[in-house]
Write an enzyme that holds these catalytic residues in place. Structure first.
Site, PDB file in Angstrom:
ATOM      1  CD1 TRP A 119      -0.303  -6.199  -3.114  1.00 25.77           C
ATOM      2  CD2 TRP A 119      -0.328  -6.713  -0.842  1.00 25.77           C
ATOM      3  NE1 TRP A 119       0.223  -7.484  -2.840  1.00 25.77           N
ATOM      4  CE2 TRP A 119       0.140  -7.943  -1.582  1.00 25.77           C
ATOM      5  CE3 TRP A 119      -0.555  -6.748   0.665  1.00 25.77           C
ATOM      6  CZ2 TRP A 119       0.291  -9.035  -0.867  1.00 25.77           C
ATOM      7  CZ3 TRP A 119      -0.040  -8.221   1.103  1.00 25.77           C
ATOM      8  CH2 TRP A 119       0.177  -9.180   0.429  1.00 25.77           C
ATOM      9  CG  HIS A 146      19.330 -37.076  -4.331  1.00 25.04           C
ATOM     10  ND1 HIS A 146      19.757 -38.350  -3.860  1.00 25.04           N
ATOM     11  CD2 HIS A 146      20.551 -36.376  -4.842  1.00 25.04           C
ATOM     12  CE1 HIS A 146      21.167 -38.368  -3.967  1.00 25.04           C
ATOM     13  NE2 HIS A 146      21.480 -37.347  -4.381  1.00 25.04           N
ATOM     14  CG  ASN A 156       1.731   1.006   4.064  1.00 28.03           C
ATOM     15  OD1 ASN A 156       1.313  -0.226   4.127  1.00 28.03           O
ATOM     16  ND2 ASN A 156       2.792   1.170   4.147  1.00 28.03           N
ATOM     17  N   GLY A 157      -0.643  -1.096   6.267  1.00 26.71           N
ATOM     18  CA  GLY A 157      -0.236  -1.854   7.566  1.00 26.71           C
ATOM     19  C   GLY A 157      -1.393  -2.785   7.929  1.00 26.71           C
ATOM     20  CE  LYS A 207      13.456 -11.253  -9.890  1.00 27.70           C
ATOM     21  NZ  LYS A 207      14.013 -11.060  -8.860  1.00 27.70           N
ATOM     22  CD  GLU A 243      16.710 -13.418  -7.755  1.00 28.38           C
ATOM     23  OE1 GLU A 243      15.783 -13.969  -6.647  1.00 28.38           O
ATOM     24  OE2 GLU A 243      16.358 -12.432  -8.456  1.00 28.38           O
ATOM     25  CE  LYS A 267      11.386  -3.032  -5.626  1.00 25.50           C
ATOM     26  NZ  LYS A 267      12.053  -4.096  -6.375  1.00 25.50           N
ATOM     27  NE  ARG A 317       4.602   1.860  -0.201  1.00 22.45           N
ATOM     28  CZ  ARG A 317       5.696   1.579   0.495  1.00 22.45           C
ATOM     29  NH1 ARG A 317       6.740   1.936  -0.060  1.00 22.45           N
ATOM     30  NH2 ARG A 317       5.499   1.136   1.755  1.00 22.45           N
ATOM     31  CD  GLU A 342       9.634 -11.387  -8.927  1.00 23.38           C
ATOM     32  OE1 GLU A 342       8.793 -10.641  -7.832  1.00 23.38           O
ATOM     33  OE2 GLU A 342      10.675 -11.343  -8.971  1.00 23.38           O
ATOM     34  CB  CYS A 370      -0.942   0.064   1.274  1.00 19.91           C
ATOM     35  SG  CYS A 370      -2.109  -1.332   1.338  1.00 19.91           S
TER      36      CYS A 370
END
Ligand code: F6R
Length: 590
Positions: free
Chosen positions: A73, A491, A99-100, A472, A468, A585, A28, A475, A2
């Site tokens: 968000w 395995h 926000n939160g 990438k 990583e 983000k 955000r 997402e 947010c």
């Protein structure tokens, strides 16, 4: 998560100003947007689902000197117009963006309902204006009512609020960032600097447990609990508006990938005395822990190899969210290294709090000067990548790894050797990222875009890069991608391989190369379409993406073609790589 932005001052187009500025914080959250403008003695609210970037701000009143806005968000409650912020009390006199998370909202909501309050949304936020209204029964002072209401909230939040009968904007913070832009014509209060950068580069930080009140002419910072005044420094930020914009690129992600030739060089250009102090602190620590989330966590995993191979030092790596369970290993002589692009990630902040609670020292490696992690750490190394706007982290990762590699070298008195290695790597990356190279990767993405699964393998420091790579690709393209340690294939994961399943192998030119070549041949024997990212071609590869031989810095080089590949997979599949679904983000909630 947010973004919030408020303005109060002499400009009379506050609604337009905050919506325009908030477009720079869309990273955000992009589920819904909303704005409340104080026009005369009423709060005029506009809100809807969708991205704030699609809103034409010219529709908002030009008779407004104070406004607050929000880009969401979603956490509590679905993506609906009713759940979009701002939220108001029933009479529409108190407007709030948040926000939160107010963790005890359910209890507060039940209590407020018994007092006759009717809720219009499913959000935790809606309790805030009602709680403030309740407090206003005991005081006429809006700021005091906000303070008293906050004393009843549990959780982490940043709140902006105004009352239609007063000309003051009030902000409080416990956990979610809020930064003040000090302008000649008023004060700008936002979750992040790009919201107000076109107006001012002078900032003041609201700290956890603080409150601010401003009428646009002056500003007062106080302790949220006691009301005691807190003096504040003004800080001038060094990056430019242009750095925070897309320029000639179609997306921030591509811009930020291409910037790495410069951003890694900036990360390497550290104050040598400071690096030495930090290297000594790690050498002398009794137990060094390194934590981060997501991509930053993969930088931490790579650092475990850097420290082991270059400095023969063992460090303990954990994802920040898992750190809590390991706290009993911490001593006052321990050191915690926190790696975070934004410097505001909730899980990383919590780990830091745990370490400090045990008396341990904290080193922050961050891109965000003035962020909470920077300000609360004992030592900070800034990676100086410049603003990273795409949700997918690219240049921050390589900057983090460069700084960690430099520290590892400094621990064994090889700072200059490390610097030379990294600057040579920068020059090789510069040569590598030419238009033909990028086109080659784009054409591979074109061919592979319709795959359902994709696997990446690596060994040594290329193992965290395989993990990583998966992040990438997942997402931004939404393809099911997974990374494995190459030695683990036999395995279990080998059972996943079908005819023409794309499998990418990340290689360097070192002692593990023969092993990973064997693993790639094993994949090929099971029908996989093998793609080698390596300094040299090999018959194990169906396709080869050449990378320079960067020795100990190979991990930094190898991830870059994957970033380009992920970008083009997203674009070819019609996705917006800058704003992946369900993500934001800056992850300021746990
Ligand atoms: C993935 C990504 C995230 C972040 C993670 C930590 O591309 O960007 O996984 O790396 O959310 O964020 P910071 O580094 O800001 O702590």
């Amino acid at each position: 998560m947010c973004g919030i932005f408020g303005y109060v001052g002499a400009k009379n187009n506050a609604g337009q100003l905050v919506v325009k500025g908030l477009k720079n914080l869309e990273y955000r959250g992009y589920d819904s947007w909303g704005v409340a403008c104080k026009v005369g003695e009423t709060a005029v609210v506009e809100k809807d689902i969708g991205k704030i970037s699609s809103v034409d701000e010219s529709q908002f009143s030009e008779e407004c000197g104070m406004a607050i806005a929000h880009t969401r968000w979603a956490t509590h409650g679905g993506v609906t117009p009713a759940n979009a912020h701002p939220h108001l009390n029933a009479s529409g006199t108190i407007a709030v963006v948040h926000n939160g998370i107010i963790e005890n909202y359910q209890t507060l909501r039940d209590d407020l309902k018994t007092k006759g309050y009717a809720f219009k949304s499913e959000t935790d936020t809606e309790v805030i204006p009602y709680m403030i209204e309740e407090e206003m029964k005991a005081t006429d002072d809006f700021a005091s009512a906000v303070r008293n209401a906050c004393s009843k909230f549990d959780g982490r939040y940043g709140i902006l609020a105004f009352h239609t009968e007063s000309n003051t904007l009030v902000a409080t913070r416990t956990g979610s960032p809020l930064i003040v832009g000090v302008g000649e014509e008023g004060y700008f209060i936002a979750s992040d600097i790009p919201a107000f950068m076109e107006h001012t580069k002078v900032v003041q930080y609201l700290d956890d447990g603080e409150m601010l009140v401003t009428d646009g002419k002056s500003i007062l910072f106080t302790d949220l609990e006691t009301g005691q005044e807190h003096p504040k420094r003004e800080i001038e930020i060094t990056w430019s508006v242009e750095q925070a914009q897309k320029g000639e690129y179609a997306h921030f992600m591509l811009k930020e990938i291409m910037e790495q030739k410069d951003s890694i060089a900036r990360a390497v250009n550290q104050d040598e005395q400071q690096i030495q102090v930090i290297a000594d602190a790690i050498k002398n620590a009794r137990g060094t822990f390194i934590i981060g989330c997501g991509t930053a966590h993969k930088a931490c995993m790579a650092a475990e190899y850097f420290f082991s191979v270059v400095a023969e030092k063992h460090i303990n790596v954990t994802s920040a969210g898992e750190f809590k369970v390991h706290h009993h290993f911490l001593k006052p002589e321990s050191l915690l290294i926190v790696v975070s692009q934004s410097g505001e990630t909730a899980d990383s902040l919590e780990a830091m709090k745990i370490a400090r609670g045990k008396g341990a020292k904290v080193l922050a490696i961050t891109n965000a000067e003035g962020s909470t992690i920077d300000r609360e750490a004992d030592y900070t190394l800034l990676i100086n990548a410049g603003p990273e706007r795409a949700v997918a982290s690219t240049k921050a990762l390589t900057g983090q790894m460069a700084v960690l590699m430099l520290i590892a070298h400094t621990m064994v008195d090889k700072l200059h050797e490390g610097k030379t290695l990294l600057l040579e790597t920068v020059s090789m990356i510069n040569d590598m990222l030419n238009p033909r190279y990028v086109e080659h990767i784009e054409s591979l993405a074109e061919e592979i875009q319709n795959t359902e699964d994709l696997y990446i393998i690596g060994k040594s420091w290329n193992y965290p890069m395989a993990l990583e790579s998966a992040i990438k690709i997942q997402e931004v393209s939404y393809i099911h991608a997974e990374g494995f340690a190459a030695s683990e294939l036999k395995h279990g994961p080998l059972a996943l391989i079908e005819e023409r399943t794309p499998c990418i192998a990340l290689l360097g030119n070192d002692e593990v190369t023969p092993d990973i070549i064997s693993n790639t041949i094993e994949l090929k024997a099971r029908g996989a379409r093998t793609i080698g990212i390596a300094p040299e071609n090999n018959e194990a590869f169906d396709e080869w993406i050449k990378v320079p031989d960067a020795g100990a810095a190979q991990a930094i080089v190898n991830i870059i073609p994957i970033q380009v590949f992920a970008y083009f997979l997203a674009v070819k599949r019609g996705m917006d790589p800058d704003m992946p679904r369900n993500l934001a983000k800056s992850v300021t909630v746990k």
